[in-house]
Every structure is written in structure tokens, then in C-alpha cells.
Design a protein around this motif. Structure first.
Motif, mmCIF file in Angstrom:
data_model
loop_
_atom_site.group_PDB
_atom_site.id
_atom_site.type_symbol
_atom_site.label_atom_id
_atom_site.label_comp_id
_atom_site.label_asym_id
_atom_site.label_seq_id
_atom_site.Cartn_x
_atom_site.Cartn_y
_atom_site.Cartn_z
ATOM 1 N N ILE A 66 0.848 -1.198 0.000
ATOM 2 C CA ILE A 66 0.000 0.000 0.000
ATOM 3 C C ILE A 66 0.882 1.247 0.000
ATOM 4 O O ILE A 66 1.788 1.378 0.827
ATOM 5 C CB ILE A 66 -0.940 0.018 1.232
ATOM 6 C CG1 ILE A 66 -1.833 -1.231 1.228
ATOM 7 C CG2 ILE A 66 -1.800 1.288 1.241
ATOM 8 C CD1 ILE A 66 -2.745 -1.353 2.436
ATOM 9 N N CYS A 67 0.624 2.141 -0.957
ATOM 10 C CA CYS A 67 1.419 3.367 -1.066
ATOM 11 C C CYS A 67 0.918 4.409 -0.055
ATOM 12 O O CYS A 67 -0.262 4.737 -0.026
ATOM 13 C CB CYS A 67 1.349 3.923 -2.487
ATOM 14 S SG CYS A 67 2.281 5.460 -2.672
ATOM 15 N N ASP A 68 1.835 4.912 0.760
ATOM 16 C CA ASP A 68 1.496 5.927 1.776
ATOM 17 C C ASP A 68 0.982 7.206 1.140
ATOM 18 O O ASP A 68 0.196 7.934 1.727
ATOM 19 C CB ASP A 68 2.751 6.320 2.571
ATOM 20 C CG ASP A 68 3.260 5.194 3.447
ATOM 21 O OD1 ASP A 68 2.445 4.325 3.819
ATOM 22 O OD2 ASP A 68 4.460 5.205 3.758
ATOM 23 N N ARG A 69 1.497 7.510 -0.059
ATOM 24 C CA ARG A 69 1.196 8.799 -0.659
ATOM 25 C C ARG A 69 -0.111 8.797 -1.447
ATOM 26 O O ARG A 69 -0.991 9.607 -1.207
ATOM 27 C CB ARG A 69 2.346 9.200 -1.572
ATOM 28 C CG ARG A 69 2.141 10.558 -2.220
ATOM 29 C CD ARG A 69 3.448 11.151 -2.606
ATOM 30 N NE ARG A 69 4.307 11.282 -1.432
ATOM 31 C CZ ARG A 69 5.108 12.334 -1.221
ATOM 32 N NH1 ARG A 69 5.158 13.296 -2.090
ATOM 33 N NH2 ARG A 69 5.852 12.389 -0.145
ATOM 34 N N CYS A 70 -0.251 7.854 -2.403
ATOM 35 C CA CYS A 70 -1.438 7.900 -3.273
ATOM 36 C C CYS A 70 -2.469 6.836 -2.907
ATOM 37 O O CYS A 70 -3.558 6.818 -3.469
ATOM 38 C CB CYS A 70 -1.020 7.769 -4.743
ATOM 39 S SG CYS A 70 -0.423 6.129 -5.176
ATOM 40 N N GLY A 71 -2.140 5.944 -1.977
ATOM 41 C CA GLY A 71 -3.102 4.932 -1.552
ATOM 42 C C GLY A 71 -3.237 3.755 -2.506
ATOM 43 O O GLY A 71 -4.105 2.901 -2.310
ATOM 44 N N LEU B 175 6.308 3.723 -0.663
ATOM 45 C CA LEU B 175 5.951 4.532 -1.821
ATOM 46 C C LEU B 175 5.944 3.655 -3.059
ATOM 47 O O LEU B 175 6.878 2.877 -3.276
ATOM 48 C CB LEU B 175 6.960 5.677 -1.997
ATOM 49 C CG LEU B 175 6.983 6.708 -0.867
ATOM 50 C CD1 LEU B 175 8.148 7.670 -1.049
ATOM 51 C CD2 LEU B 175 5.664 7.480 -0.807
ATOM 52 N N CYS B 176 4.893 3.790 -3.881
ATOM 53 C CA CYS B 176 4.795 2.992 -5.096
ATOM 54 C C CYS B 176 5.792 3.505 -6.134
ATOM 55 O O CYS B 176 6.409 4.570 -5.946
ATOM 56 C CB CYS B 176 3.368 3.013 -5.637
ATOM 57 S SG CYS B 176 2.903 4.577 -6.402
ATOM 58 N N ALA B 177 5.923 2.801 -7.243
ATOM 59 C CA ALA B 177 6.911 3.157 -8.276
ATOM 60 C C ALA B 177 6.639 4.542 -8.857
ATOM 61 O O ALA B 177 7.567 5.221 -9.294
ATOM 62 C CB ALA B 177 6.895 2.099 -9.375
ATOM 63 N N ARG B 178 5.364 4.984 -8.874
ATOM 64 C CA ARG B 178 5.052 6.313 -9.404
ATOM 65 C C ARG B 178 5.390 7.406 -8.402
ATOM 66 O O ARG B 178 5.817 8.494 -8.760
ATOM 67 C CB ARG B 178 3.565 6.403 -9.787
ATOM 68 C CG ARG B 178 3.224 5.686 -11.073
ATOM 69 C CD ARG B 178 1.712 5.705 -11.323
ATOM 70 N NE ARG B 178 0.961 5.133 -10.196
ATOM 71 C CZ ARG B 178 0.811 3.831 -9.997
ATOM 72 N NH1 ARG B 178 1.328 2.963 -10.830
ATOM 73 N NH2 ARG B 178 0.138 3.366 -8.965
ATOM 74 N N CYS B 179 5.190 7.133 -7.115
ATOM 75 C CA CYS B 179 5.414 8.162 -6.089
ATOM 76 C C CYS B 179 6.872 8.228 -5.633
ATOM 77 O O CYS B 179 7.342 9.299 -5.258
ATOM 78 C CB CYS B 179 4.520 7.899 -4.884
ATOM 79 S SG CYS B 179 2.760 8.098 -5.277
ATOM 80 N N ALA B 180 7.584 7.130 -5.666
ATOM 81 C CA ALA B 180 8.949 7.094 -5.126
ATOM 82 C C ALA B 180 9.890 8.084 -5.822
ATOM 83 O O ALA B 180 10.601 8.822 -5.132
ATOM 84 C CB ALA B 180 9.502 5.675 -5.182
HETATM 85 ZN ZN LIG Z 1 1.842 6.015 -4.888
#
Ligand SMILES: [Zn+2]
Ligand SMILES: [Zn+2]
Length: 145
Positions: free
Chosen positions: A92-97, A130-135
Motif C-alpha cells: 500500500i502506497c502511503d502517498r497515493c493509496g 511509496l509505489c513506483a510512481r510516487c517514489a
Molecule cells: Zn503512490
């Protein structure tokens, strides 16, 4: 995903195949991105306006109870739903969920002292970060500061 497979999975779960229940299950099998109940409702309602919010949510609950769909709880956000039948863990991405699948691997059992009298049914790991898009965005910001 063909119609027979969707019907078969409903039968395997001991559920009657109503058009609305079929629509919810088919949508989940086609959309592996862990949609929320609200996203599922909007999609099935667009395809068939007779699918009300209440019917959609009731069908979703029946599918979860029958073990065909997993509910993934995300802190502070709407729960997400998953019809993937193979066992897997979640990220689960902390930033975008975003909720993403992590390939299954066996998790060691807690030792019997830690487990006490509890009876284990299943185990699922949730990784956070963080997911690959947010990292990358996060990293570039960190460099500038
Ligand atoms: Zn994300
Ligand atoms: Zn999943």
C-alpha cells in the motif's frame, strides 16, 4: 474473462448468479487494480442503471462472505476489493493509496507461545511505502531540500 468462468466462480462460492452479482464479480475479475466499493458501483451502474448502490454493496458483501472476494482495509481510506484467487500479499502506497499485489511467498508461523490458543486460518502481509510512481517524485524533492 469469459462469462462461463464468472458463473462458475459464483457457483463455487455457493452463490446464485443474478445479473447484478454477475456484473460485480465480472468487473472485479477484469479490474485487478483493487477498486473501492464506490468505483465498482459507478462502473456497474454505468453499464446497467438498474444496479443500485445498495444492491451493489450487498452483492459485494455476499462475495466477500463467500470467500470469492477479499476486502483489503486501507487505513484512513475506503476499503479496496480484490477477486484474484491466487494467494498474494499487498503493498500500500502511503502517498497515493495505491494497492498493489506482491507475489505470494510463505510466511513463517508465529511460534506456539506467541500464538497461544488462537487458530490460524490464513495470513497476509501488507507492505507500506511509496509505489513506483510516487517514489521518484519523493526522491527528487528530498534532493532539493
Ligand atoms: Zn503512490
Ligand atoms: Zn490483490
Amino acid at each position: 474473462m469469459d462469462a462461463r468462468e464468472v458463473k462458475q466462480s459464483l457457483e463455487d462460492g455457493g452463490l446464485r448468479c443474478t445479473p447484478q452479482r454477475y456484473a460485480v464479480m465480472a468487473f472485479l475479475l477484469e479490474h485487478a487494480g483493487h477498486p473501492t466499493a464506490s468505483e465498482i458501483f459507478e462502473a456497474v451502474n454505468r453499464a446497467d442503471p438498474r444496479c443500485s448502490r445498495a444492491t451493489t454493496y450487498n452483492n459485494l458483501r455476499d462475495l466477500v462472505r463467500a470467500g470469492l472476494v477479499r476486502e483489503v482495509a486501507v487505513e484512513g481510506r475506503a476499503a479496496r476489493f480484490d477477486a484474484k484467487s491466487e494467494r498474494h500479499h499487498h503493498f500500500i502506497c502511503d502517498r497515493c493509496g495505491a494497492v498493489e499485489d506482491i507475489a505470494w511467498y510463505k510466511v513463517p508461523r508465529p511460534d506456539s507461545r506467541a500464538l497461544g490458543k488462537r487458530v490460524l486460518r490464513d495470513c497476509e502481509l501488507i507492505f507500506r511505502g511509496l509505489c513506483a510512481r510516487c517514489a521518484p517524485r519523493h526522491a527528487s524533492r528530498a534532493v532539493r531540500v
